[in-house]
Scaffold this active site. Structure first.
Site, PDB file in Angstrom:
ATOM      1  CG  ASN A   1      -6.177 -10.665  -2.456  1.00  0.00           C
ATOM      2  OD1 ASN A   1      -7.291 -10.785  -1.973  1.00  0.00           O
ATOM      3  ND2 ASN A   1      -5.811 -11.285  -3.552  1.00  0.00           N
ATOM      4  CE1 TYR A   2      -0.617  -9.733   0.735  1.00  0.00           C
ATOM      5  CE2 TYR A   2      -0.975 -10.322  -1.556  1.00  0.00           C
ATOM      6  CZ  TYR A   2      -0.680 -10.679  -0.254  1.00  0.00           C
ATOM      7  OH  TYR A   2      -0.446 -11.999   0.053  1.00  0.00           O
ATOM      8  CG  LEU A   3      -2.365  -2.574  -3.990  1.00  0.00           C
ATOM      9  CD1 LEU A   3      -2.503  -2.224  -5.453  1.00  0.00           C
ATOM     10  CD2 LEU A   3      -1.106  -1.933  -3.412  1.00  0.00           C
TER      11      LEU A   3
ATOM     12  CB  SER B   1      -0.897  -6.406  -5.704  1.00  0.00           C
ATOM     13  OG  SER B   1      -0.863  -6.141  -7.075  1.00  0.00           O
TER      14      SER B   1
ATOM     15  CB  SER C   1      -0.948  -0.002   1.211  1.00  0.00           C
ATOM     16  OG  SER C   1      -1.907  -1.034   1.066  1.00  0.00           O
TER      17      SER C   1
END
Length: 548
Positions: free
Chosen positions: A505-507, A502, A378
């Site tokens: 799930n990750y940002l 990403s 992020s």
């Protein structure tokens, strides 16, 4: 929590091939038993895919297929090279084409049938509210593909039956009825979990779940909490980094190994490397399970000092290959850890995920290696967007900057994919369109020049209007050409990177929403309808000044 639902929707039974579609063995037609024929269709459907050219895929498929054959079939079918699936393959290709070519009314009828199934199985009642369910269908049987060079590719994914399924609902609800003639494996009343049904798939022996749709209130809250934990890390990450730097010099080798591993998790977004599932044969590793053979140390390489060269199979058998310059104490410690060890020895022999995770929990409540990935992903997106976005760019230019920022994250997290087999052709088609558009621009430039010359000669007002008209057309064509060139750049840069993982799930989606609001980019240019539902909480919450 009160929970009532219909249970999963099961894949319809296998439909046998028409009599005129034959399987051939050693040049001779061979009538297969129903179970054997169904598995043959799985392979036939994939004939034009590169998977079926891989030896490991072929071997696993043939091994599992033979297990399902009758003893008579086993006596005959002993060599995959003598099997001819051509007619079956053609049948499915033709069927697919026919489905695409259906008249509008027929397509509408199919859509209505799908909507009816969605209506019946795709919703549950939770605490008196009707909530959408995510994946309410069981996975169809087929051949396992896996990612990367997965050692189990080609194995048979078996059909899920009601007898495999555990149902979860509340005690006071109407328990879903299994299909006629079947029964559930088990019915549970567990209000501490968020899944509605679960089963174990036969290849990796992992649990699969039917969950609420990402747009549901419960899912949205969990998502928000995940990113809030990562945001909390921002306040303590400097202290954590100072601590692991200090631990590089610790008298305890165990602490040194933990500190170097934590540096890798932080700097390179490596996974901790949880113990593999029982029956998992792929030699995949994470940070804690790295072996000496997975890294090479170069005091100097490509003009950089203290370079560590990583080469190992990570999650889903995706190769992780990276050359990175590390701080001198890390390099020295790695030399120490590797001293007098065989290639197959553990790099961090005093470290395991339990010990590491306990340490992370002590550093910050709720901290895991995954939180580091989410935090670093992020923060990287936010910094890259600030560095790359030019407010003067048009929408296409800004979207290219967004994708470049997202790519930086995908590279950090090692989200790779193989180059799609259609890539070369689609690039060729795009290049042909670009060439045609260039020609139109050149022609339009000539038209403008002609119109300007005519106006110079006549000074006629009609000729002046004509100049403006021709200039407008030229401007529009130039904008179209610029958009196409950006699209080609984006496509080329993206060919081996998977941006989806990403992004979903990750940002922290609030970073994206804030960026869209700040630069006037429609949110649908970044998130499709399903993704907008998933991130509805972020779209409502984030203003253009949001900072992760």
């Amino acid at each position: 929590m009160q929970l009532e639902h219909r249970g999963p929707y099961f894949v319809p039974p296998y439909e046998p091939l028409p009599k005129n579609v034959q399987f051939y063995y050693d040049g001779t037609p061979l009538k297969l038993s129903l179970a054997t024929e169904e598995i043959a269709t799985f392979y036939a459907k994939m004939l034009d895919h590169e998977y079926t050219t891989k030896e490991i895929f072929q071997n696993n498929f043939f091994h599992d297929w033979r297990k399902e054959m009758t003893s008579e079939e086993q006596e005959i079918i002993k060599d995959l090279d003598k099997c001819d699936f051509g007619e079956i393959h053609k049948y499915f290709v033709d069927k697919n084409e026919a489905r695409k070519a259906l008249p509008k009314e027929e397509k509408q009828k199919l859509k209505e049938e799908a909507d009816k199934i969605q209506e019946e199985y795709g919703y549950c009642i939770m605490d008196g509210h009707r909530e959408k369910i995510g994946n309410f269908k069981t996975e169809p049987p087929g051949l396992f593909r896996g990612r990367g060079e997965h050692p189990k590719m080609g194995m048979l994914k078996k059909r899920i039956m009601p007898e495999d399924v555990i149902i979860n609902c509340s005690k006071d609800s109407k328990i879903p009825e299994p299909p006629e003639g079947h029964k559930w494996k088990e019915v549970r009343f567990d209000n501490t979990v968020t899944w509605l049904a679960s089963w174990t798939e036969n290849i990796q022996n992992t649990l699969k779940y039917i969950m609420l749709n990402p747009s549901s209130k419960l899912k949205g809250e969990k998502d928000w909490q995940k990113y809030e934990v990562a945001r909390r890390l921002k306040d303590v990450v400097h202290t954590i980094r100072a601590q692991y730097r200090k631990d590089w010099k610790s008298k305890e080798i165990k602490k040194r190994q933990r500190a170097v591993a934590l540096y890798f998790i932080d700097k390179l977004a490596l996974r901790a490397g949880n113990e593999k599932e029982e029956g998992e044969t792929a030699d995949t590793v994470g940070c804690c399970s790295l072996r000496v053979e997975h890294i090479q140390l170069h005091p100097q390489l490509d003009g950089q000092e203290h370079v560590v060269e990583f080469d190992f199979l990570g999650k889903d058998s995706i190769r992780y290959y990276n050359k990175v310059s590390v701080e001198k104490p890390v390099f020295k410690n790695l030399q120490l850890f590797m001293k007098n060890k065989d290639p197959s020895d553990d790099l961090f022999e005093h470290l395991n995920t339990t010990f590491l995770n306990k340490h992370l929990q002590d550093l910050m409540d709720g901290l895991t290696a995954k939180v580091f990935r989410t935090y670093n992903a992020s923060i990287t997106l936010q910094e890259q967007l600030k560095a790359l976005t030019n407010s003067e760019d048009n929408v296409a230019g800004k979207l290219l900057s967004y994708n470049r920022a997202n790519r930086a994250v995908a590279i950090l997290c090692n989200h790779q994919r193989s180059i799609p087999k259609t890539f070369a052709r689609s690039m060729q088609v795009l290049q042909e369109k670009i060439d045609a558009k260039k020609k139109q621009v050149e022609e339009a430039q000539e038209e403008v020049k002609k119109a300007e010359d005519e106006f110079k000669d006549t000074k006629d007002s009609k000729a002046e209007v004509n100049v403006e008209k021709k200039k407008k057309l030229l401007k529009r064509l130039e904008e179209q050409l610029a958009r196409m060139n950006i699209q080609a750049t984006d496509k080329e840069e993206n060919k081996q990177i998977a941006l989806g993982t990403s992004k979903l799930n990750y940002l922290d989606p609030r970073i994206t929403v804030a960026w869209c609001k700040k630069f006037g980019i429609p949110i649908e240019k970044i998130y499709n309808k399903t993704q907008r539902e998933k991130f509805a909480w972020a779209i409502d919450m984030a203003g253009e000044d949001f900072e992760f």
